[in-house]
Design a protein around this motif. Structure first.
Motif, PDB file in Angstrom:
ATOM      1  N   GLN A 154       0.858  -1.354   0.001  1.00 29.09           N
ATOM      2  CA  GLN A 154      -0.115  -0.002   0.106  1.00 29.09           C
ATOM      3  C   GLN A 154       1.018   1.390   0.004  1.00 29.09           C
ATOM      4  O   GLN A 154       0.381   2.245  -0.653  1.00 29.09           O
ATOM      5  CB  GLN A 154      -1.099  -0.050   1.307  1.00 29.09           C
ATOM      6  N   GLY A 184      -0.509  -9.001  -3.929  1.00 26.44           N
ATOM      7  CA  GLY A 184      -0.586  -7.925  -3.540  1.00 26.44           C
ATOM      8  C   GLY A 184      -0.913  -6.691  -4.528  1.00 26.44           C
ATOM      9  O   GLY A 184      -0.766  -5.474  -4.399  1.00 26.44           O
ATOM     10  N   THR A 207      -3.746  -4.608  -3.303  1.00 26.48           N
ATOM     11  CA  THR A 207      -3.195  -3.890  -2.199  1.00 26.48           C
ATOM     12  C   THR A 207      -2.521  -2.626  -2.616  1.00 26.48           C
ATOM     13  O   THR A 207      -2.422  -1.485  -2.497  1.00 26.48           O
ATOM     14  CB  THR A 207      -2.346  -4.799  -1.134  1.00 26.48           C
ATOM     15  N   ARG A 243      -4.782  -0.138  -4.050  1.00 28.91           N
ATOM     16  CA  ARG A 243      -5.598   0.553  -3.047  1.00 28.91           C
ATOM     17  C   ARG A 243      -4.608   1.763  -2.565  1.00 28.91           C
ATOM     18  O   ARG A 243      -5.180   2.854  -2.233  1.00 28.91           O
ATOM     19  CB  ARG A 243      -5.658  -0.573  -1.881  1.00 28.91           C
ATOM     20  N   SER A 275     -12.058  -4.170  -3.885  1.00 38.45           N
ATOM     21  CA  SER A 275     -11.769  -5.255  -4.777  1.00 38.45           C
ATOM     22  C   SER A 275     -12.516  -5.536  -6.165  1.00 38.45           C
ATOM     23  O   SER A 275     -13.688  -5.726  -5.739  1.00 38.45           O
ATOM     24  CB  SER A 275     -11.104  -6.472  -4.195  1.00 38.45           C
TER      25      SER A 275
END
Length: 141
Positions: free
Chosen positions: A2, A27, A30, A33, A47
Motif C-alpha cells: 500500500q 498484493g 493492495t 488501493r 476489490s
C-alpha cells in the motif's frame, strides 16, 4: 504494497495503462488501493474480483481498476464498456491482463509481483514514456 502504491500515485501520468502481473495474493489489489489512497480518494476502495471493474473519480481524474481473473472471454470487456472508459485523463490498472488479450489498451507500464519469502519482489517494465513521468496538474478541472 500500500505504501508503494501511495508513492506510485505521485508518479502516474493521466492516460496511463498499468498491467499488474502476479499470483493470487501477491498484493496487486493492495498496490492499487495504495494508489487510489495516494491520489486522495477518501471512500471505500473495493476489490473488483467479482465486479471485474471498480471506477474511482478523484478530483479531475478517473481511475479504473480491473480484475480479469474471472473473465470467461475477453469479448466480455466490450459489455463492460471498456472502450468508453478510456479517456486521455484516466488511469487504468489491470490485474490478470492476459485474460483480456486483444481487447485491452496497450500497457504503458507492467508491474510484475513475485513472492520472495515473506517479502515481495517487484519488476517495473516501461513500455513507453506515458504513465511513468511525474503527473501534471489537473488543468483547473
Amino acid at each position: 504494497m500500500q505504501q508503494l502504491g501511495e508513492r506510485l500515485a505521485a508518479a502516474l501520468q493521466a492516460g496511463a495503462t498499468i498491467y499488474l502481473v502476479g499470483d493470487l495474493g501477491a498484493g496487486k489489489t493492495t498496490l492499487v488501493r495504495g494508489v487510489v489512497r495516494g491520489m486522495g480518494y477518501q471512500g471505500a476502495v473495493r476489490s473488483p474480483t467479482y465486479t471485474l471493474l471498480e471506477p474511482y473519480s478523484i478530483g479531475c481524474r478517473q481511475l479504473f481498476h480491473l480484475d480479469l481473473y474471472r473473465l470467461a472471454d475477453p469479448e466480455e470487456l466490450e459489455f463492460l464498456g471498456l472502450r468508453d472508459l478510456i479517456e486521455p485523463d484516466s488511469v487504468i490498472f489491470v490485474e490478470w491482463p492476459d485474460h483480456g488479450r486483444g481487447f485491452l489498451p496497450q500497457a504503458d507500464l507492467v508491474i510484475t509481483i513475485e513472492y520472495a519469502g515473506e517479502a515481495r519482489l517487484l519488476k517495473f517494465e516501461s513500455r513507453n514514456e506515458v504513465g511513468v513521468t511525474i503527473a501534471a496538474a489537473c488543468n483547473g478541472k
